[in-house]
Design a protein around this motif. Structure first.
Motif, PDB file in Angstrom:
ATOM      1  N   ASN A 216       0.995  -0.845  -0.478  1.00 58.16           N
ATOM      2  CA  ASN A 216      -0.433  -0.017  -0.275  1.00 58.16           C
ATOM      3  C   ASN A 216       0.729   1.457   0.169  1.00 58.16           C
ATOM      4  OD1 ASN A 216       1.317   0.376   2.679  1.00 58.16           O
ATOM      5  ND2 ASN A 216      -0.896  -0.245   3.305  1.00 58.16           N
ATOM      6  N   PHE A 217       0.224   2.339   0.028  1.00 58.42           N
ATOM      7  CA  PHE A 217       0.948   3.427  -0.286  1.00 58.42           C
ATOM      8  C   PHE A 217       2.080   3.615   0.614  1.00 58.42           C
ATOM      9  CE2 PHE A 217       1.160   8.547   1.421  1.00 58.42           C
ATOM     10  CZ  PHE A 217       1.714   8.693   0.316  1.00 58.42           C
ATOM     11  N   PHE A 218       1.835   3.157   2.306  1.00 61.41           N
ATOM     12  CA  PHE A 218       2.751   3.070   3.225  1.00 61.41           C
ATOM     13  C   PHE A 218       4.226   1.823   3.003  1.00 61.41           C
ATOM     14  CE2 PHE A 218      -1.751   4.538   5.323  1.00 61.41           C
ATOM     15  CZ  PHE A 218      -0.883   5.887   4.897  1.00 61.41           C
ATOM     16  N   GLY A 219       3.498   1.391   2.036  1.00 67.86           N
ATOM     17  CA  GLY A 219       4.922   0.243   1.861  1.00 67.86           C
ATOM     18  C   GLY A 219       4.346  -0.572   2.221  1.00 67.86           C
ATOM     19  N   ILE A 220       3.649  -1.052   3.113  1.00 62.05           N
ATOM     20  CA  ILE A 220       3.350  -2.489   4.013  1.00 62.05           C
ATOM     21  C   ILE A 220       2.745  -3.052   3.502  1.00 62.05           C
ATOM     22  CG2 ILE A 220       1.379  -2.979   5.665  1.00 62.05           C
ATOM     23  CD1 ILE A 220       1.555  -0.162   7.053  1.00 62.05           C
ATOM     24  N   GLU A 222      -0.229  -5.616   2.446  1.00 60.93           N
ATOM     25  CA  GLU A 222      -1.196  -6.022   2.917  1.00 60.93           C
ATOM     26  C   GLU A 222      -1.631  -7.639   3.102  1.00 60.93           C
ATOM     27  OE1 GLU A 222      -4.160  -3.744   3.773  1.00 60.93           O
ATOM     28  OE2 GLU A 222      -2.924  -1.600   2.666  1.00 60.93           O
ATOM     29  N   ASP A 223      -2.489  -7.995   3.777  1.00 62.43           N
ATOM     30  CA  ASP A 223      -3.276  -9.664   3.950  1.00 62.43           C
ATOM     31  C   ASP A 223      -4.441  -9.065   3.020  1.00 62.43           C
ATOM     32  OD1 ASP A 223      -3.950 -11.851   4.041  1.00 62.43           O
ATOM     33  OD2 ASP A 223      -3.585 -11.868   6.055  1.00 62.43           O
ATOM     34  N   GLN A 381       3.382  -0.939  13.025  1.00 62.21           N
ATOM     35  CA  GLN A 381       3.858  -1.997  13.096  1.00 62.21           C
ATOM     36  C   GLN A 381       3.490  -3.340  12.297  1.00 62.21           C
ATOM     37  OE1 GLN A 381       6.251  -2.732  15.403  1.00 62.21           O
ATOM     38  NE2 GLN A 381       6.222  -0.145  15.947  1.00 62.21           N
ATOM     39  N   GLN A 382       3.368  -3.136  11.445  1.00 64.21           N
ATOM     40  CA  GLN A 382       3.571  -3.922   9.647  1.00 64.21           C
ATOM     41  C   GLN A 382       4.595  -4.689   9.136  1.00 64.21           C
ATOM     42  OE1 GLN A 382       0.279  -5.606   9.918  1.00 64.21           O
ATOM     43  NE2 GLN A 382      -0.792  -3.325  10.860  1.00 64.21           N
ATOM     44  N   PRO A 383       4.236  -5.489   7.933  1.00 56.67           N
ATOM     45  CA  PRO A 383       5.221  -5.995   7.538  1.00 56.67           C
ATOM     46  C   PRO A 383       5.337  -5.252   6.022  1.00 56.67           C
ATOM     47  CG  PRO A 383       3.371  -7.617   7.850  1.00 56.67           C
ATOM     48  CD  PRO A 383       3.170  -6.463   8.614  1.00 56.67           C
ATOM     49  N   PHE A 384       6.818  -4.687   6.346  1.00 53.71           N
ATOM     50  CA  PHE A 384       6.994  -3.818   5.197  1.00 53.71           C
ATOM     51  C   PHE A 384       7.254  -3.896   3.840  1.00 53.71           C
ATOM     52  CE2 PHE A 384      10.277  -2.302   7.841  1.00 53.71           C
ATOM     53  CZ  PHE A 384      10.887  -2.229   7.222  1.00 53.71           C
ATOM     54  N   PHE A 385       7.698  -3.793   2.893  1.00 51.55           N
ATOM     55  CA  PHE A 385       8.547  -4.237   1.389  1.00 51.55           C
ATOM     56  C   PHE A 385      10.126  -3.438   1.072  1.00 51.55           C
ATOM     57  CE2 PHE A 385      10.127  -5.535  -3.114  1.00 51.55           C
ATOM     58  CZ  PHE A 385      10.276  -6.989  -2.898  1.00 51.55           C
ATOM     59  N   ASN A 386      10.088  -2.550   0.548  1.00 52.74           N
ATOM     60  CA  ASN A 386      11.568  -1.437   0.207  1.00 52.74           C
ATOM     61  C   ASN A 386      10.422  -0.356   0.448  1.00 52.74           C
ATOM     62  OD1 ASN A 386       9.395  -1.265  -1.979  1.00 52.74           O
ATOM     63  ND2 ASN A 386      11.536  -0.303  -2.679  1.00 52.74           N
ATOM     64  N   GLU A 387       9.540   0.392   1.206  1.00 56.59           N
ATOM     65  CA  GLU A 387       9.373   1.580   1.507  1.00 56.59           C
ATOM     66  C   GLU A 387       8.454   1.395   2.752  1.00 56.59           C
ATOM     67  OE1 GLU A 387       7.729   5.545  -0.692  1.00 56.59           O
ATOM     68  OE2 GLU A 387       6.850   3.177  -0.724  1.00 56.59           O
TER      69      GLU A 387
END
Length: 439
Positions: A216-220, A222-223, A381-387
């Protein structure tokens, strides 16, 4: 001649003016109020030689400050193999246009076919069209496509974790097509599934689609488990917007049960280049193929049994009955589709995965180093990718100025106390460590 670069003679201009009943070209503007007409001289520089023009633009170019980029928000500083610009500059690519005549457009049709094949595999979807203008307009077109496929459903639910720029374009398109846009709440940086269920229960069979973004916009990351089933039970569609390069490692839109997959292909090696041109991708399930805007190139055999490429499908309404068309997109960013096709061909599956893995690892290293300073904490406090987004205990504007002064584009300010950082495979450990020293 009256005008140096116009091909018409004075006699030809006079004949045309007599035909339309005017005595001078100024008469064409007679209805423009005098109060808003410009009567002064244009502020144009004097003529220059080719050498002087080149020197001028070199001087202007030196005013640009080249920064090491730790920012993203939809545009990312990925590596571009040197061979790509060289191939793009070939005349048959730079001068090609719409491939209506298949017999003289085999090269263009061939690479579009390969582009479609690669994007369908990357997203896991059945069908890809021959590209869109960019990721935001592709997303808006997907919303229109979903409404056109619906049964009198003229509303769409959009996650509030969608990129605000994309949301703005979606709302603009929706307004002029009388499509209702409603947002799904977010909780701790991710789409609130319970709110989606609540909205669908309150307004059964009213929503043509649900639109979400991954990451998503925050880099998170999502499930989206259950999202497809929820909207499908209401006879609607699931639209997933994704950063193309991230799909090398993440679950594909198809695996989430998406009916339409859209996004920007800029992450597939296209330089940031001050905002464009980029390329949007659109893929879908086979049952939606006739609702898809743009064109689709297919492969067949010619009269001699040799492989040939043709325009397999293109909505005639786009050109003839525009008012009945799902979309009026005709030309596309074909040159940039060729760009990402060459990129994916050069990188291969393993190369795409490696670039995505390096980006992921770099972002997590930067995040750990920022948190270790004691001045930052994760906003979510969520998993993120490169952002990712962090909260800063000082003045964000002052910090960003310090980054800029030392040659870094240090994140994007998304709130008074929040910065969003992005890392790609181009960023080195030394660059990250230097950035941290400036905190």
């Amino acid at each position: 001649m009256m005008y140096k670069y116009f091909p018409h003679t004075e006699a030809e201009l006079k004949a045309m003016m007599e035909q339309v009943g005017i005595t001078s070209l100024d008469d064409l503007y007679a209805e423009v109020p005098e109060a808003i007409r410009f009567r002064g001289d244009y502020n144009l520089p004097s003529e220059m030689s080719e050498l002087e023009v080149r020197q001028l633009f070199e001087q202007l170019g030196r005013q640009n400050q080249q920064l090491v980029c730790f920012a993203g928000a939809g545009v990312y500083d990925h590596y571009t193999p040197a061979v790509i610009p060289q191939l793009l500059q070939r005349s048959e690519f730079l001068t090609s246009y719409t491939p209506y005549q298949a017999e003289i457009s085999q090269g263009t049709l061939h690479y579009i076919f390969e582009y479609q094949s690669m994007m369908a595999e990357l997203t896991g979807m059945d069908i890809s069209n021959a590209s869109m203008y960019d990721g935001t307009t592709a997303t808006a077109e997907a919303v229109m496509m979903a409404v056109a496929a619906g049964k009198k459903q003229d509303k769409v639910l959009v996650s509030s974790t969608l990129d605000p720029k994309t949301m703005a374009v979606v709302r603009t398109y929706a307004h002029f097509h009388h499509i209702g846009i409603e947002t799904i709440d977010a909780r701790d940086g991710v789409t609130d599934f319970s709110h989606l269920q609540q909205l669908l229960a309150q307004h059964p069979r009213e929503y043509a689609a649900v639109l979400v973004q991954q990451p998503n916009f925050f880099g998170i990351i999502e499930d989206y488990s259950g999202f497809a089933d929820a909207i499908h039970s209401e006879k609607g569609l699931l639209i997933v917007n994704s950063v193309a390069a991230d799909l090398a490692l993440l679950k594909t839109p198809a695996e989430w049960g998406a009916d339409i997959a859209v996004g920007d292909g800029q992450s597939l090696g296209i330089p940031m280049q001050f905002g464009g041109p980029y390329v949007g991708y659109m893929c879908c399930t086979e049952k939606l193929i006739r609702k898809m805007p743009g064109r689709i190139v297919g492969k067949t055999l010619d009269s001699r049994g040799q492989r040939a490429f043709v325009l397999t499908l293109q909505a005639r309404e786009q050109h003839i009955r525009r008012q009945k068309a799902t979309s009026n997109i005709c030309s596309n960013q074909s040159l940039m589709a060729l760009f990402v096709t060459i990129y994916m061909s050069l990188m291969g599956k393993e190369g795409l995965k490696e670039a995505a893995q390096l980006s992921y690892a770099g972002a997590h290293y930067l995040c750990d180093q920022l948190l270790a300073t004691g001045h930052f904490q994760l906003a979510y406090q969520q998993p993120f990718f490169n952002e990712f987004v962090v909260c800063y205990d000082g003045d964000v504007d002052t910090l960003q100025q310090r980054f800029t002064q030392h040659g870094f584009f240090g994140g994007i300010k998304v709130a008074d106390d929040q910065l969003m950082f992005a890392v790609t495979e181009k960023r080195t450990k030394e660059e990250i460590d230097t950035l941290i020293q400036l905190v």
